[in-house]
Scaffold this motif. Structure first.
Motif, PDB file in Angstrom:
ATOM      1  N   THR A  97       5.543   3.294 -10.618  1.00  0.00           N
ATOM      2  CA  THR A  97       5.433   1.874 -10.933  1.00  0.00           C
ATOM      3  C   THR A  97       6.788   1.182 -10.941  1.00  0.00           C
ATOM      4  O   THR A  97       6.926   0.046 -10.497  1.00  0.00           O
ATOM      5  CB  THR A  97       4.783   1.704 -12.318  1.00  0.00           C
ATOM      6  N   ASN A 114      -0.292   0.296 -13.629  1.00  0.00           N
ATOM      7  CA  ASN A 114      -0.156   1.751 -13.594  1.00  0.00           C
ATOM      8  C   ASN A 114      -1.354   2.463 -12.985  1.00  0.00           C
ATOM      9  O   ASN A 114      -1.792   3.495 -13.493  1.00  0.00           O
ATOM     10  CB  ASN A 114       0.060   2.285 -15.017  1.00  0.00           C
ATOM     11  N   THR A 118      -2.412   3.384  -9.128  1.00  0.00           N
ATOM     12  CA  THR A 118      -2.121   3.306  -7.708  1.00  0.00           C
ATOM     13  C   THR A 118      -3.337   2.901  -6.889  1.00  0.00           C
ATOM     14  O   THR A 118      -3.238   2.137  -5.932  1.00  0.00           O
ATOM     15  CB  THR A 118      -1.627   4.679  -7.199  1.00  0.00           C
ATOM     16  N   LEU A 155       2.656 -13.598  -3.943  1.00  0.00           N
ATOM     17  CA  LEU A 155       2.322 -12.227  -3.519  1.00  0.00           C
ATOM     18  C   LEU A 155       3.260 -11.211  -4.176  1.00  0.00           C
ATOM     19  O   LEU A 155       2.829 -10.140  -4.613  1.00  0.00           O
ATOM     20  CB  LEU A 155       2.399 -12.091  -1.999  1.00  0.00           C
ATOM     21  N   ALA A 156       4.551 -11.562  -4.237  1.00  0.00           N
ATOM     22  CA  ALA A 156       5.505 -10.632  -4.848  1.00  0.00           C
ATOM     23  C   ALA A 156       5.221 -10.487  -6.336  1.00  0.00           C
ATOM     24  O   ALA A 156       5.230  -9.382  -6.889  1.00  0.00           O
ATOM     25  CB  ALA A 156       6.936 -11.117  -4.622  1.00  0.00           C
ATOM     26  N   ARG A 157       4.946 -11.625  -7.009  1.00  0.00           N
ATOM     27  CA  ARG A 157       4.658 -11.561  -8.428  1.00  0.00           C
ATOM     28  C   ARG A 157       3.363 -10.795  -8.675  1.00  0.00           C
ATOM     29  O   ARG A 157       3.255 -10.010  -9.620  1.00  0.00           O
ATOM     30  CB  ARG A 157       4.591 -12.985  -8.996  1.00  0.00           C
ATOM     31  N   VAL A 185       7.774   0.286  -7.416  1.00  0.00           N
ATOM     32  CA  VAL A 185       7.036  -0.888  -6.926  1.00  0.00           C
ATOM     33  C   VAL A 185       7.660  -2.152  -7.504  1.00  0.00           C
ATOM     34  O   VAL A 185       7.883  -3.141  -6.810  1.00  0.00           O
ATOM     35  CB  VAL A 185       5.545  -0.832  -7.350  1.00  0.00           C
ATOM     36  N   ALA A 209      -3.998  -4.522  -2.154  1.00  0.00           N
ATOM     37  CA  ALA A 209      -3.190  -4.669  -0.942  1.00  0.00           C
ATOM     38  C   ALA A 209      -4.081  -4.597   0.295  1.00  0.00           C
ATOM     39  O   ALA A 209      -3.858  -5.302   1.286  1.00  0.00           O
ATOM     40  CB  ALA A 209      -2.098  -3.595  -0.902  1.00  0.00           C
ATOM     41  N   VAL A 228       0.845  -1.204   0.000  1.00  0.00           N
ATOM     42  CA  VAL A 228       0.000   0.000   0.000  1.00  0.00           C
ATOM     43  C   VAL A 228       0.873   1.244   0.000  1.00  0.00           C
ATOM     44  O   VAL A 228       0.672   2.172  -0.794  1.00  0.00           O
ATOM     45  CB  VAL A 228      -0.924   0.028   1.236  1.00  0.00           C
ATOM     46  N   SER A 261       2.545   1.749  -3.302  1.00  0.00           N
ATOM     47  CA  SER A 261       1.675   2.214  -4.380  1.00  0.00           C
ATOM     48  C   SER A 261       1.426   3.712  -4.253  1.00  0.00           C
ATOM     49  O   SER A 261       1.249   4.407  -5.241  1.00  0.00           O
ATOM     50  CB  SER A 261       0.360   1.446  -4.388  1.00  0.00           C
ATOM     51  N   ALA A 278       9.229  -5.260  -5.428  1.00  0.00           N
ATOM     52  CA  ALA A 278       8.604  -6.582  -5.556  1.00  0.00           C
ATOM     53  C   ALA A 278       9.608  -7.587  -6.112  1.00  0.00           C
ATOM     54  O   ALA A 278       9.623  -8.759  -5.709  1.00  0.00           O
ATOM     55  CB  ALA A 278       7.371  -6.490  -6.452  1.00  0.00           C
ATOM     56  N   SER A 284       1.656  -3.473 -10.244  1.00  0.00           N
ATOM     57  CA  SER A 284       2.307  -2.175 -10.466  1.00  0.00           C
ATOM     58  C   SER A 284       2.315  -1.846 -11.954  1.00  0.00           C
ATOM     59  O   SER A 284       2.252  -0.682 -12.340  1.00  0.00           O
ATOM     60  CB  SER A 284       3.711  -2.166  -9.893  1.00  0.00           C
ATOM     61  N   ARG A 285       2.364  -2.890 -12.793  1.00  0.00           N
ATOM     62  CA  ARG A 285       2.384  -2.640 -14.236  1.00  0.00           C
ATOM     63  C   ARG A 285       1.028  -2.170 -14.756  1.00  0.00           C
ATOM     64  O   ARG A 285       0.926  -1.700 -15.877  1.00  0.00           O
ATOM     65  CB  ARG A 285       2.799  -3.903 -14.987  1.00  0.00           C
ATOM     66  N   VAL A 331      12.852 -14.879  -2.121  1.00  0.00           N
ATOM     67  CA  VAL A 331      12.191 -16.189  -2.152  1.00  0.00           C
ATOM     68  C   VAL A 331      13.006 -17.164  -2.993  1.00  0.00           C
ATOM     69  O   VAL A 331      13.253 -18.313  -2.597  1.00  0.00           O
ATOM     70  CB  VAL A 331      10.766 -16.055  -2.737  1.00  0.00           C
ATOM     71  N   SER A 377       2.334  -8.342  -6.899  1.00  0.00           N
ATOM     72  CA  SER A 377       2.702  -6.928  -6.752  1.00  0.00           C
ATOM     73  C   SER A 377       3.301  -6.364  -8.024  1.00  0.00           C
ATOM     74  O   SER A 377       2.991  -5.238  -8.427  1.00  0.00           O
ATOM     75  CB  SER A 377       3.767  -6.754  -5.659  1.00  0.00           C
ATOM     76  N   VAL A 378       4.207  -7.143  -8.637  1.00  0.00           N
ATOM     77  CA  VAL A 378       4.835  -6.669  -9.879  1.00  0.00           C
ATOM     78  C   VAL A 378       3.774  -6.461 -10.952  1.00  0.00           C
ATOM     79  O   VAL A 378       3.726  -5.412 -11.608  1.00  0.00           O
ATOM     80  CB  VAL A 378       5.887  -7.675 -10.387  1.00  0.00           C
ATOM     81  N   PHE A 431       6.141 -15.846  -2.937  1.00  0.00           N
ATOM     82  CA  PHE A 431       6.470 -15.668  -4.354  1.00  0.00           C
ATOM     83  C   PHE A 431       5.251 -15.179  -5.129  1.00  0.00           C
ATOM     84  O   PHE A 431       5.330 -14.225  -5.909  1.00  0.00           O
ATOM     85  CB  PHE A 431       6.971 -16.991  -4.930  1.00  0.00           C
ATOM     86  N   GLU A 458      10.858 -11.242  -4.615  1.00  0.00           N
ATOM     87  CA  GLU A 458      10.994 -12.460  -5.418  1.00  0.00           C
ATOM     88  C   GLU A 458      12.397 -13.034  -5.333  1.00  0.00           C
ATOM     89  O   GLU A 458      12.576 -14.253  -5.241  1.00  0.00           O
ATOM     90  CB  GLU A 458      10.681 -12.167  -6.887  1.00  0.00           C
ATOM     91  N   VAL A 502      -3.721  -0.852  -6.979  1.00  0.00           N
ATOM     92  CA  VAL A 502      -2.745  -1.516  -6.112  1.00  0.00           C
ATOM     93  C   VAL A 502      -3.229  -1.428  -4.670  1.00  0.00           C
ATOM     94  O   VAL A 502      -3.194  -2.400  -3.911  1.00  0.00           O
ATOM     95  CB  VAL A 502      -1.348  -0.850  -6.216  1.00  0.00           C
ATOM     96  N   GLU A 503      -3.691  -0.250  -4.298  1.00  0.00           N
ATOM     97  CA  GLU A 503      -4.118  -0.034  -2.921  1.00  0.00           C
ATOM     98  C   GLU A 503      -5.326  -0.903  -2.571  1.00  0.00           C
ATOM     99  O   GLU A 503      -5.395  -1.476  -1.477  1.00  0.00           O
ATOM    100  CB  GLU A 503      -4.433   1.450  -2.706  1.00  0.00           C
TER     101      GLU A 503
END
Lengths: 332, 332
Positions: free
Chosen positions: A138, B136, B138, B125-127, A141, B145, A130, A133, A145, B133-134, A152, B129-130, B123, A149, B141-142
């Motif tokens: 971007t 674009n 916010t 969750l991180a992916r 972020v 999250a 959060v 973001s 992120a 973020s793409r 992990v 996030s990526v 993994f 990864e 994302v919020e």
């Protein structure tokens, strides 16, 4: 004699201490009063993250990229986010490794159970998302992120290495980058990005974080064999040998395997036979493993220092330089 | 007789099946070939997430908000991200609850250990996030999250409820929202946002997801008492009573406590005494607990249906309406 920071380099922590928000303010922002359990766990882990090394690093990178002026609000927020991601990884590592203690304290999952440790880590990661973001960038972020990864994937590399990979120094360094250095490297890069730096400054800070992080972890692996000592080098306790006990070969063991082929066999069976841990410990001491490990750490610290060359002179740049020596000087 | 979807309402899954990428393509994008362990775990959990209910929901929300035309590329990406977050939560829940089975299969942490389950969840969750973020955006994302935070806070509410809270229907519904419905609700809202909808459409889809998710979980809690059955209502197995065995009171028990004060006492001690589980199970059956629970689920399903009123008519809107009945009709 170990490398000693020249006294003329400024104290990295003192330089940014007024930019680090007081811990209680940060925690109350983070979890509010609604969930005392999460607050307690978060508090414990912020305490254990000690000097807030990663926050300090991000703030210094911001200043150094900015000719020495303090970072902007976004960069200060990034410093806190980076520490949150680190704390989350500690919480999840504790569940993962079934570690009984972390820095002498009972690890969170023993006190609160796996349940709360996994949840508190997830909570910190979600809150970090959060806050990230809200930085409205971007690319930043994505960098953070990607760091998660990498962490992990570093754990997975460690867990699933083939017998052949277990003996490869490249595999060890790559794993070390991912587990420890990636967050420092990508957070330094993100800090530069948030300062609107030119690409060469961003690349320099990324390289700095990468090499500093590797040096930091290699020294950690060395201390696992030598044990903690005071600043005069007097030994304060027995070596933990925790990696050997977990079946993991780190730099000292890999170098020893160059000299003693029987070490290689033990590495490949993950020190699984009776007496392996004691035998490796003895053979590492009899080999050039420890000095060669120190050399490996020193070379990475030097590469970190070299990367600083493109930055304009400033107290912050000098403080980053000092960290290159401080990591080599760690005693525990 | 249970509510039955009028045959004229379109099949929600058929309507978007051509917008769901084939699973193998998605998985290969997700984890590549570098980490076969993570791939296997992810595969298992995508399999277990069954019909990709959450992806379908997000895609239908996109279409319904868009007058029936398929969602844009961002909305399709959001559908996949939402399923990833759900899969991560399943992985972490399994570690957390020490569940032995999930839908009959051995849960991942029994097969691969806590290590890999926590890592694979991190993994994902991180992916997620990526990928988020793409997009674009916010605000999106919020929202996602926040959904993760709600899920964590729902688990904590469950874990740390006071004896008084354990008896409160409000506490149960709030916990149910957080654990199950928040992701559906906020993903529907995010889908609307990515379609550039007007605020009232966004609010409607958020409310729809919230009530649908609560109805979905309340039916789940009901099935825990009645056991699975076939479409004619014939019982196929014993009730699992898994919540009682974990010390958790759900709607049927809370309603039964209105009639039988001794149930309340057992709830407050989390069914910790010998014979409590059997006694509660008997008293729930003797009470109006099961029909009142069905009524609670039906009322939430009706509120979900009512929220659809502001959307323009379309097959997608009708498919969302059908889901309101399908959740009530679940047999297992």
């Amino acid at each position: 004699m170990d490398a000693v920071p020249p006294p003329s380099l400024p104290d990295p922590f003192a330089l940014v201490s007024d930019q680090l928000r007081p811990l209680d303010e940060l925690l109350s922002d983070l979890v509010g009063s609604e969930h005392p359990v999460l607050t307690r766990v978060a508090q414990q882990f912020f305490d254990l993250s000690g000097k807030r090394f990663r926050s300090t690093l991000v703030l210094l990178a911001a200043m150094a990229a900015n000719g020495g002026r303090p970072g902007n609000a976004q960069q200060q927020q990034l410093a806190e986010i980076t520490e949150m991601i680190h704390a989350a990884s500690l919480l999840h590592d504790d569940v993962i490794d079934m570690t009984d203690t972390r820095r002498g304290a009972k690890s969170a999952h023993r006190i609160y159970g796996n349940k709360v440790a996994v949840l508190a880590g997830d909570f910190l990661l979600a809150r970090a998302s959060v806050l990230l973001s809200r930085l409205n960038d971007t690319r930043v972020v994505e960098l953070q992120a990607t760091a998660i990864e990498e962490m992990v994937q570093g754990e997975v590399m460690q867990l699933k290495a083939s017998p052949q990979e277990l003996l490869q120094m490249d595999h060890y360094v790559n794993k070390t980058y991912r587990k420890t250095a990636a967050l420092m490297s990508l957070a330094c890069q993100a800090s530069a990005k948030l300062g609107g730096c030119e690409p060469k400054v961003e690349a320099a800070l990324q390289a700095y974080g990468r090499h500093l992080g590797i040096a930091y972890q290699v020294v950690d692996d060395l201390l696992d064999f030598t044990g903690p000592s005071d600043t005069l080098g007097t030994t304060l306790g027995l070596p933990a040998l925790s990696h050997l006990k977990q079946g993991l070969a780190t730099a000292p063991t890999l170098f020893a395997a160059d000299e003693f082929p029987e070490v290689g066999a033990m590495v490949q069976r993950r020190f699984g036979e009776e007496g392996d841990v004691a035998a490796v410990s003895r053979l590492v001491a009899a080999s050039d493993g420890l000095p060669r490990t120190r050399e490996l750490a020193t070379n990475h610290a030097a590469q970190a220092a070299a990367a600083l060359g493109v930055l304009p002179p400033s107290a912050a740049r000098d403080a980053l330089l000092r960290l290159c020596f401080d990591v080599l000087n760690r005693k525990a």
